[in-house]
Design a protein around this motif. Structure first.
Motif, short mmCIF file in Angstrom:
data_model
loop_
_atom_site.label_atom_id
_atom_site.label_comp_id
_atom_site.label_asym_id
_atom_site.label_seq_id
_atom_site.Cartn_x
_atom_site.Cartn_y
_atom_site.Cartn_z
N ALA A 164 11.53 3.62 18.84
CA ALA A 164 10.79 4.61 18.04
C ALA A 164 10.07 3.91 16.89
O ALA A 164 8.91 4.22 16.58
CB ALA A 164 11.75 5.67 17.51
N ALA A 165 10.73 2.95 16.27
CA ALA A 165 10.12 2.24 15.14
C ALA A 165 8.98 1.34 15.60
O ALA A 165 8.11 0.98 14.80
CB ALA A 165 11.19 1.42 14.42
N GLN A 166 8.97 0.99 16.88
CA GLN A 166 7.92 0.10 17.39
C GLN A 166 6.58 0.82 17.58
O GLN A 166 5.59 0.21 17.96
CB GLN A 166 8.36 -0.55 18.70
N PHE A 167 6.54 2.14 17.32
CA PHE A 167 5.26 2.84 17.39
C PHE A 167 4.46 2.72 16.09
O PHE A 167 3.27 3.04 16.07
CB PHE A 167 5.47 4.32 17.73
N ALA A 168 5.10 2.31 15.00
CA ALA A 168 4.40 2.31 13.71
C ALA A 168 3.16 1.41 13.76
O ALA A 168 2.06 1.83 13.38
CB ALA A 168 5.34 1.87 12.60
N LEU A 228 13.48 13.17 19.20
CA LEU A 228 14.86 13.49 18.82
C LEU A 228 15.78 12.37 19.32
O LEU A 228 15.44 11.67 20.29
CB LEU A 228 15.27 14.85 19.40
N PRO A 229 16.93 12.16 18.65
CA PRO A 229 17.80 11.04 19.02
C PRO A 229 18.13 11.02 20.51
O PRO A 229 18.46 12.06 21.09
CB PRO A 229 19.07 11.30 18.19
N GLY A 230 18.01 9.85 21.09
CA GLY A 230 18.37 9.69 22.50
C GLY A 230 17.21 9.95 23.45
O GLY A 230 17.23 9.49 24.60
N GLU A 231 16.17 10.66 23.01
CA GLU A 231 15.03 10.92 23.91
C GLU A 231 14.32 9.61 24.20
O GLU A 231 14.02 8.83 23.28
CB GLU A 231 14.07 11.94 23.28
N SER A 232 14.05 9.35 25.47
CA SER A 232 13.48 8.07 25.94
C SER A 232 14.33 6.89 25.48
O SER A 232 13.80 5.79 25.30
CB SER A 232 12.03 7.91 25.46
#
Ligand SMILES: C[S@@+](CC[C@H](N)C(=O)[O-])C[C@H]1O[C@@H](n2cnc3c(N)ncnc32)[C@H](O)[C@@H]1O
Length: 429
Positions: A232-236, A412-416
């Motif tokens: 998720a953080a790698q989308f920034a 949301l947590p856990g999604e993908s």
């Protein structure tokens, strides 16, 4: 001290400190003194699961006690005894015997009989006691009531899935340092050491390992071939639409995960700003290991007059301080430390930062607002308020496939397989 007792005793001491308010990372030194890596891993797992399940098994323990048990390490050891039986599913009598031995290792031999009696009673009564714990959402899911209620309000159809994901182990995400090699090369190096890694299509720099491991032992770590960073953080960095020569501000930069990704992506002029000077050495170490350079500065992003040179930025990343309610699966102590009363102060800071940084952005530039929170109060609400006040801000799409959350996008947590995370991409028109 018996071999089995030592990691349990150290984990109990560390867990008691965490329950008393210390951060889990801060107490990890307790068990780094263990020589055997398997003991270290076991102590770390005990501490992690103990923090994760504290709100269930501390209540279970209290239900079996006639008088309050006032010795925090013994309380923590007993909770870890229940965690070994119910979560780690260790063989009953071995777990009990090792936990009793750990009472002595803790220097509390007078409590050994109590620990033995309580754990054996639990084994006799576990079915009825688990049913009683399952009757209330707090003890069923081991989350604080304020958080369950907030999630139920913000994500009525997803609250159970979020609570369950928070209690599951997260995969290990790596981000390949493009400046040192390709994803395929690192994947091959890992495969050669028996470590299988998936290559998610949506994130070109990411590798996902099914199981957590000591990352410093993976090939390429010391030479900066990769970093640990959730997907998720790698989308920034991609959402910033970077290009060589742009002037970029990372306003809340430490420990530098996203700063590094920005620098790996394009030859930009980056200012990594961080309010807490104590967090700067780690940021600098991370950049040095990866072979990256930028200007690093200690300052309050909400007070640009104290650090800004007056030249507009093309891109601003505001990775705002938040409740971190999206990363509970990695940092379960958030369940114990975060209070409902913290939310308002964080929201005020998020709004202050958004309003203070917007004037620093050039027209046509973009600001990416990010949090690792799942709360509407920190995500869609401050962004909606900001848009209502700023007619020159236009929202752009967030990561593909994420759910719409006001003007931004939420995972949301856990999604993908990723953490809970929020982005709002705002262009200045
Ligand atoms: C979510 S963390 C940032 C993580 C970082 N972007 C990364 O990817 O590694 C938020 C950081 O913002 C810092 N911070 C909080 N308030 C700040 C402010 N007013 N100005 C600058 N930094 C701030 C905190 O100390 C913390 O290090």
């Amino acid at each position: 001290m018996s071999a089995a007792a030592e990691p349990r005793a150290l984990a109990a001491r560390a867990l008691a400190a965490v329950v008393g308010g210390a951060s889990r990372r801060g107490v990890a030194a307790e068990y780094t003194m263990l020589h055997d890596p398997r003991d270290r891993a076991f102590a770390a797992a005990l501490l992690h699961e103990g923090a994760r399940w504290w709100l269930r098994y501390a209540v279970a323990l209290d239900g079996m006690l006639e008088r309050p048990l006032r010795v925090p390490e013994v309380r923590a050891l007993l909770v870890l005894g229940l965690v070994q039986l119910e979560v780690l599913r260790l063989p009953d009598y071995a777990a009990v015997a090792a936990t009793v031995a750990a009472t002595r290792a803790l220097g509390r031999p007078r409590h050994a009989a109590l620990v033995n009696a309580l754990l054996r009673r639990w084994l006799r009564e576990r079915a009825a006691r688990c049913a009683a714990l399952d009757a209330d959402a707090v003890t069923r899911t081991a989350h604080p009531r304020w958080l369950i209620e907030t999630l139920a309000r913000d994500w009525p159809g997803d609250v159970e899935a979020v609570l369950a994901a928070n209690n599951h182990a997260a995969p290990l995400w790596l981000r390949v340092n493009r400046r040192r090699g390709t994803r395929a090369e690192l994947g091959a190096r890992l495969a050669a050491t028996g470590v299988a890694a998936a290559e998610p299509a949506a994130l070109p720099d990411a590798l996902v390992l099914a199981q957590s491991t000591e990352v410093t032992r993976l090939p390429g770590y010391a030479e900066g071939a990769f970093s640990v960073q959730d997907g998720a953080a790698q989308f920034a960095a991609p959402l910033l639409a970077l290009a060589d020569g742009l002037r970029v501000l990372d306003a809340c930069a430490a420990p530098g995960g996203k700063s590094a990704h920005i620098l790996e992506t394009a030859a930009v002029e980056l200012l990594a700003l961080e309010r807490d000077p104590a967090r700067l050495p780690r940021l600098r170490q991370n950049l040095a290991r990866l072979g990256l350079r930028c200007t690093v500065h200690a300052g309050d992003a909400a007070q640009p007059a104290t650090w800004w040179d007056g030249r507009a930025f093309d891109r601003i990343l505001l990775d705002a301080p938040c409740t971190a309610t999206g990363i509970i699966r990695r940092q379960p102590d958030i369940k114990l430390h975060r209070r409902a009363a913290d939310v308002a102060a964080l929201v005020a800071e998020q709004r202050r930062l958004l309003a203070a940084l917007w004037p620093l952005l050039r027209r046509g530039g973009r600001l990416v607002y990010a949090t690792c929170s799942v709360l509407a109060a920190e995500n869609r609400e401050p962004v909606a308020a900001f848009l209502a006040d700023h007619g020159d801000a236009r929202p752009l799409p967030g990561p593909p496939g994420w759910r719409a959350a006001g003007a931004g996008a939420q995972n949301l947590p856990g999604e993908s397989g990723m953490d809970g995370f929020y982005y709002a991409v705002l262009e200045k028109v």
